[in-house]
Design a protein around this motif. Sequence first.
Motif, PDB file in Angstrom:
ATOM      1  N   VAL A  82      16.568  17.187  38.527  1.00 42.64           N
ATOM      2  CA  VAL A  82      16.288  17.776  37.216  1.00 42.64           C
ATOM      3  C   VAL A  82      16.155  19.294  37.358  1.00 42.64           C
ATOM      4  N   ARG A  83      15.434  19.750  38.377  1.00 43.29           N
ATOM      5  CA  ARG A  83      15.294  21.203  38.607  1.00 43.29           C
ATOM      6  C   ARG A  83      16.650  21.854  38.819  1.00 43.29           C
ATOM      7  N   GLU A  84      17.527  21.192  39.571  1.00 40.98           N
ATOM      8  CA  GLU A  84      18.857  21.756  39.827  1.00 40.98           C
ATOM      9  C   GLU A  84      19.691  21.814  38.555  1.00 40.98           C
ATOM     10  N   ILE A  85      19.650  20.754  37.742  1.00 37.77           N
ATOM     11  CA  ILE A  85      20.415  20.729  36.490  1.00 37.77           C
ATOM     12  C   ILE A  85      19.904  21.813  35.542  1.00 37.77           C
ATOM     13  N   LEU A  86      18.583  21.946  35.449  1.00 37.49           N
ATOM     14  CA  LEU A  86      18.000  22.933  34.538  1.00 37.49           C
ATOM     15  C   LEU A  86      18.049  24.353  35.098  1.00 37.49           C
ATOM     16  N   SER A  87      18.298  24.478  36.389  1.00 33.42           N
ATOM     17  CA  SER A  87      18.354  25.787  37.063  1.00 33.42           C
ATOM     18  C   SER A  87      17.058  26.573  36.911  1.00 33.42           C
ATOM     19  N   LEU A  88      15.945  25.887  36.956  1.00 29.53           N
ATOM     20  CA  LEU A  88      14.645  26.546  36.783  1.00 29.53           C
ATOM     21  C   LEU A  88      13.589  25.941  37.702  1.00 29.53           C
ATOM     22  N   PRO A  89      12.622  26.730  38.102  1.00 28.83           N
ATOM     23  CA  PRO A  89      11.418  26.140  38.693  1.00 28.83           C
ATOM     24  C   PRO A  89      10.454  25.838  37.547  1.00 28.83           C
ATOM     25  N   PRO A 120       8.564   3.243  24.360  1.00 27.76           N
ATOM     26  CA  PRO A 120       9.563   4.055  25.070  1.00 27.76           C
ATOM     27  C   PRO A 120      10.663   4.526  24.128  1.00 27.76           C
ATOM     28  N   LEU A 121      11.298   5.602  24.519  1.00 30.74           N
ATOM     29  CA  LEU A 121      12.454   6.118  23.802  1.00 30.74           C
ATOM     30  C   LEU A 121      13.603   6.205  24.800  1.00 30.74           C
ATOM     31  N   CYS A 122      14.692   5.521  24.489  1.00 33.29           N
ATOM     32  CA  CYS A 122      15.891   5.538  25.342  1.00 33.29           C
ATOM     33  C   CYS A 122      16.974   6.291  24.595  1.00 33.29           C
ATOM     34  N   GLU A 123      17.620   7.197  25.302  1.00 36.32           N
ATOM     35  CA  GLU A 123      18.703   7.944  24.682  1.00 36.32           C
ATOM     36  C   GLU A 123      19.943   7.858  25.567  1.00 36.32           C
ATOM     37  N   ILE A 124      21.071   7.626  24.895  1.00 33.26           N
ATOM     38  CA  ILE A 124      22.355   7.471  25.571  1.00 33.26           C
ATOM     39  C   ILE A 124      23.329   8.453  24.941  1.00 33.26           C
ATOM     40  N   ASN A 125      24.227   8.968  25.782  1.00 33.58           N
ATOM     41  CA  ASN A 125      25.262   9.893  25.315  1.00 33.58           C
ATOM     42  C   ASN A 125      24.685  11.157  24.699  1.00 33.58           C
ATOM     43  N   ARG A 126      23.613  11.639  25.286  1.00 33.03           N
ATOM     44  CA  ARG A 126      23.066  12.936  24.886  1.00 33.03           C
ATOM     45  C   ARG A 126      23.752  14.002  25.724  1.00 33.03           C
ATOM     46  N   SER A 127      23.746  15.220  25.236  1.00 37.51           N
ATOM     47  CA  SER A 127      24.274  16.322  26.031  1.00 37.51           C
ATOM     48  C   SER A 127      23.387  17.537  25.835  1.00 37.51           C
ATOM     49  N   MET A 128      23.419  18.389  26.822  1.00 38.60           N
ATOM     50  CA  MET A 128      22.629  19.617  26.752  1.00 38.60           C
ATOM     51  C   MET A 128      23.354  20.686  27.546  1.00 38.60           C
ATOM     52  N   TYR A 135      27.995  22.186  29.261  1.00 40.05           N
ATOM     53  CA  TYR A 135      27.264  21.019  28.768  1.00 40.05           C
ATOM     54  C   TYR A 135      27.322  19.889  29.786  1.00 40.05           C
ATOM     55  N   VAL A 136      26.235  19.149  29.869  1.00 40.77           N
ATOM     56  CA  VAL A 136      26.161  18.008  30.769  1.00 40.77           C
ATOM     57  C   VAL A 136      25.651  16.813  29.960  1.00 40.77           C
ATOM     58  N   ASN A 137      26.286  15.659  30.143  1.00 39.67           N
ATOM     59  CA  ASN A 137      25.859  14.432  29.472  1.00 39.67           C
ATOM     60  C   ASN A 137      24.741  13.782  30.270  1.00 39.67           C
ATOM     61  N   PHE A 138      23.880  13.077  29.556  1.00 37.44           N
ATOM     62  CA  PHE A 138      22.810  12.365  30.251  1.00 37.44           C
ATOM     63  C   PHE A 138      22.320  11.180  29.445  1.00 37.44           C
ATOM     64  N   TYR A 159      15.834  10.610  34.031  1.00 35.67           N
ATOM     65  CA  TYR A 159      17.076  11.181  33.514  1.00 35.67           C
ATOM     66  C   TYR A 159      18.196  10.918  34.493  1.00 35.67           C
ATOM     67  N   VAL A 160      19.324  10.435  33.985  1.00 38.83           N
ATOM     68  CA  VAL A 160      20.524  10.253  34.799  1.00 38.83           C
ATOM     69  C   VAL A 160      21.613  11.097  34.156  1.00 38.83           C
ATOM     70  N   TYR A 161      22.126  12.033  34.914  1.00 35.97           N
ATOM     71  CA  TYR A 161      23.111  12.994  34.417  1.00 35.97           C
ATOM     72  C   TYR A 161      24.514  12.563  34.809  1.00 35.97           C
ATOM     73  N   GLY A 162      25.496  13.022  34.039  1.00 32.52           N
ATOM     74  CA  GLY A 162      26.901  12.742  34.335  1.00 32.52           C
ATOM     75  C   GLY A 162      27.526  11.882  33.264  1.00 32.52           C
ATOM     76  N   GLU A 163      28.576  11.201  33.623  1.00 30.68           N
ATOM     77  CA  GLU A 163      29.317  10.357  32.674  1.00 30.68           C
ATOM     78  C   GLU A 163      28.411   9.286  32.095  1.00 30.68           C
ATOM     79  N   ASN A 164      28.553   9.031  30.787  1.00 29.12           N
ATOM     80  CA  ASN A 164      27.773   7.985  30.131  1.00 29.12           C
ATOM     81  C   ASN A 164      28.615   6.779  29.842  1.00 29.12           C
TER      82      ASN A 164
END
Length: 164
Positions: A82-89, A120-128, A135-138, A159-164
């Motif tokens: 998650v830190r790598e995807i967001l590019s932030l500490p 719980p809240l589940c989200e599919i095919n989101r992008s940011m 943009y990356v799908n997650f 969070y699972v990033y990449g192809e949905n």
Amino acid sequence: MSPPLHRVPVDISRLKTPLKNFLKYWEEKRGAGDVLGKLPQRLPSKEDMDPVDFRGLLNKVMLFEVLDGGEDFKIRICGQEVREILSLPVKGELLSDLEKQGIVVADMDAFRFVISSREPLCEINRSMAAVGRPYVNFQSVLVPLSTDGNLVDFLMGAYVYGEN
């Protein structure tokens, strides 16, 4: 103020396996509640969520402390992926402070929805758009946690990033 958030239940069969397992784990920790169904189910605490039990997801997990009933959130744990995807500490940061800097880490309305619904809240095919990246799908699962079994005082997301 934005309109109330309404979420359509997600077909969890579409979730990637690690997220299905995470959701199932949370449900097991939640338990069945009162056998007559008269009392709401007890929410698990962050201590109930043993990292050994979902170690394959640790680099994909975030833990948020709920502040002032959901007015703000503090990032307590942020997995390496998650830190790598967001590019932030981002560990230890307030989401509101990050938003003031133009960095959106999470949908705070979705967080408030999980707090109020206690589900719980589940989200599919989101992008940011990650900082400095395309943009990356997650897919994600966000679960409520409670120190006393009732009041939601932490949220945990996987969070699972990449192809949905």
